[in-house]
Design an enzyme around this catalytic site. Structure first.
Site, PDB file in Angstrom:
ATOM      1  CE1 TYR A 199       1.562   2.592   8.951  1.00 34.46           C
ATOM      2  CE2 TYR A 199       0.390   4.091   9.848  1.00 34.46           C
ATOM      3  CZ  TYR A 199       0.464   3.092   8.949  1.00 34.46           C
ATOM      4  OH  TYR A 199      -0.546   3.450   8.016  1.00 34.46           O
TER       5      TYR A 199
ATOM      6  CG  HIS B 249      -5.863   1.691   6.638  1.00 38.55           C
ATOM      7  ND1 HIS B 249      -5.925   0.243   6.354  1.00 38.55           N
ATOM      8  CD2 HIS B 249      -6.864   1.744   7.450  1.00 38.55           C
ATOM      9  CE1 HIS B 249      -7.057  -0.054   6.535  1.00 38.55           C
ATOM     10  NE2 HIS B 249      -7.808   0.675   7.260  1.00 38.55           N
TER      11      HIS B 249
ATOM     12  NE  ARG C 257      -2.255   0.585   3.652  1.00 38.81           N
ATOM     13  CZ  ARG C 257      -1.645   1.376   4.582  1.00 38.81           C
ATOM     14  NH1 ARG C 257      -1.416   2.622   4.516  1.00 38.81           N
ATOM     15  NH2 ARG C 257      -1.179   0.723   5.902  1.00 38.81           N
TER      16      ARG C 257
END
Length: 406
Positions: A313, A304, A300
C-alpha cells in the site's frame, strides 16, 4: 455567558484553525497536503542534515542540554533501535508471536520520554518501546507480551509506566481518568517547588487512533476538568494501510482547538525539538492549565506489525525520502560537525547495542513456558468463587490426560 475566547485557547505560534463549515476545494486540498507534509507550523530545532535551527519560543526549554546530554539522547535512540530490530528478528524466527516495530520513531519517543519527570505517569499503546526504556523498563520485560507468556512484568506504580494497551485508543480514557485523579488530589498548580509537588500524565497513541471514539472522549473529559494530560500523537503517516489524509482534512494538532486546549506540531524525527515541546507541554499541565495535544510528525519506516506487508500500500520512494530524515543520523551529524563526539564514542555505543541485542536474544531463548494455571491469575484483584471453581475444573480436566498437559 461563555465567549469563544474562553473555550478556544490560542495555540502556540497561532496556527490557523478550521472555521468554514463548508470549505472550498482549495481549502480541502491545502488541508490534505498539510496532513502529509510538515508545514510552516512544524517546530524543528535540528534539520535532517544535523544543523541547529534557532527558535525564540522553544530554545529555552533545551537551554540546559549539554553535549553530554546529546550524546545520551543519541545512545538512547541507538540502543532502542537495536532492541527493536532484534525483536523483529526474533519474531521472524518463531520466538515471538508478533512484534510491533518502532523503526523511525525513536526521536519522538526518546524526546518525550526524557522530558518526563519520575513522578509523571505514562500510558503507552503497544509501540512505545522507547518510552519504556526512558522509564527504566528493560527490553527483556517487553518480550513476554509478544511471546504470549505475560502481560508485562513491571510494577506500574513504581515505574510510572502503565502496561501496554492493545485496544486502539483505549489507553487515552485510562490516562484521562488518571490525570483527573491528579487534579482532584491537588497534584497540579501548586506554588513553590514545582518539581516535587506537581505531576502530569502523558498518553501515547498513533494517528489511526485519532479516528477512535475513545480518543475524542478523552479529549472531552480532560478539557472540561483541566486534567494535566499531554496527548502525544505519533503521526507516522500510516494507520496500518490507511494514510493520514484518509482520516482528516486538517493537521491532527488542530483538532485540539475544537476541545478548547492548545495543540502543536513538532518534527518527530528531531529529538531535541520533541524534548523541548514535551517539556513545554508537561510544564503547562503541571501548572494547572489543562491538557495539551502534541502531534509528533514522523514516519513508520517498517511494517505496522510483523503481520503487515507495507509494500502492498505504499511506494518505496516514499520510504527512501524519509530515510534521509533519519532521527539518529541527524544527531550523529550534529555531534560530529560540532566535535562533540569522537569516533570512539560511536564505536562504543554500537558495541553496547550489540551486547544488548545478544542479551535480548539469550533471554528470549531461555524463557520458560508459563504454568497453565497462570491464565487465572490477576483476572480480578481478589479471587472470586466462580473463578476458583473454573480453575479447579480446568486443572482437573487437564490432569485426566496422560502426561498431564496437552
Amino acid at each position: 455567558m461563555s465567549t469563544p475566547e474562553q473555550w478556544t485557547q490560542p495555540a502556540p505560534r497561532g496556527g490557523p484553525a478550521a472555521t468554514a463549515a463548508a470549505p472550498t476545494p482549495d481549502q480541502v486540498i491545502a488541508g490534505l497536503r498539510a496532513t502529509s507534509e510538515g508545514g510552516p507550523e512544524l517546530v524543528q530545532l535540528l534539520t535532517p542534515e544535523g544543523e541547529r535551527v534557532r527558535d525564540a519560543e522553544f530554545d529555552r526549554y533545551v537551554a540546559d542540554v549539554t553535549a553530554e546530554d546529546l550524546r545520551g539522547l543519541y545512545r538512547d535512540m541507538v540502543l532502542v533501535r537495536r532492541a527493536d530490530r532484534e525483536g523483529n528478528a526474533l519474531q521472524r524466527q518463531g520466538q515471538l508471536g508478533i512484534w510491533v516495530p518502532l523503526l523511525g520513531q525513536e526521536a519522538a519517543q526518546i524526546g518525550a520520554g526524557r522530558a518526563m519527570r519520575p513522578t509523571d505517569m505514562a500510558f503507552p499503546s503497544y509501540r512505545e518501546h522507547g518510552v519504556a526504556w526512558c522509564k527504566g523498563i528493560k527490553p527483556t520485560e517487553l518480550l513476554g507480551i509478544f511471546r504470549g507468556t505475560d502481560h508485562g512484568t513491571w510494577d506500574s506504580n513504581a515505574t510510572r509506566f502503565h502496561p501496554y494497551t492493545i485496544v486502539i485508543g483505549n489507553q487515552v480514557l485510562n490516562a484521562a481518568g488518571y490525570a483527573m485523579g491528579q487534579k482532584f488530589e491537588g497534584k497540579v498548580g501548586n506554588s513553590g517547588d514545582l518539581e516535587s509537588t506537581n505531576e502530569a500524565t502523558m498518553v501515547f497513541f498513533g494517528d489511526g487512533a485519532t479516528s477512535q471514539g475513545d480518543v475524542h472522549e478523552g479529549f472531552v473529559w480532560a478539557a472540561v476538568y483541566d486534567a494535566p494530560l499531554v496527548f502525544f500523537c505519533q503521526n507516522n503517516q500510516w494507520a496500518i494501510s490507511e494514510p493520514t489524509e484518509r482520516q482528516t482534512r486538517l493537521p491532527l494538532y488542530q483538532r485540539a482547538r475544537g476541545y478548547g486546549f492548545p495543540g502543536i506540531r513538532v518534527d518527530g524525527n528531531d529529538v531535541l525539538a520533541t524534548l523541548a515541546v514535551s517539556r513545554w507541554a508537561l510544564d503547562t499541565c503541571r501548572q494547572g492549565n489543562g491538557p495539551v495535544l502534541i502531534e509528533a510528525f514522523t514516519y513508520r519506516m517498517d511494517a505496522h506489525t510483523t503481520t503487515d506487508d507495507p509494500t502492498r500500500y505504499r511506494l518505496s520512494d516514499e520510504l527512501e525520502a524519509w530515510k534521509l530524515k533519519d532521527p539518529i543520523e541527524r544527531v550523529r551529524a550534529y555531534l560530529i560537525r560540532h566535535e562533540h563526539a569522537e569516533h570512539d564514542f560511536f564505536d562504543q555505543v554500537q558495541a553496547e547495542a550489540d551486547e544488548l541485542a545478544a542479551e535480548l536474544r539469550a533471554f528470549c531463548f531461555a524463557m520458560p513456558d508459563p504454568p497453565v494455571e497462570q491464565m487465572f491469575d490477576h483476572v480480578y484483584a481478589e479471587p472470586s468463587p466462580a473463578l476458583v471453581a473454573q480453575r479447579d475444573e480446568f486443572l482437573a480436566y487437564q490432569a485426566g490426560f496422560a502426561g498431564g498437559e496437552h
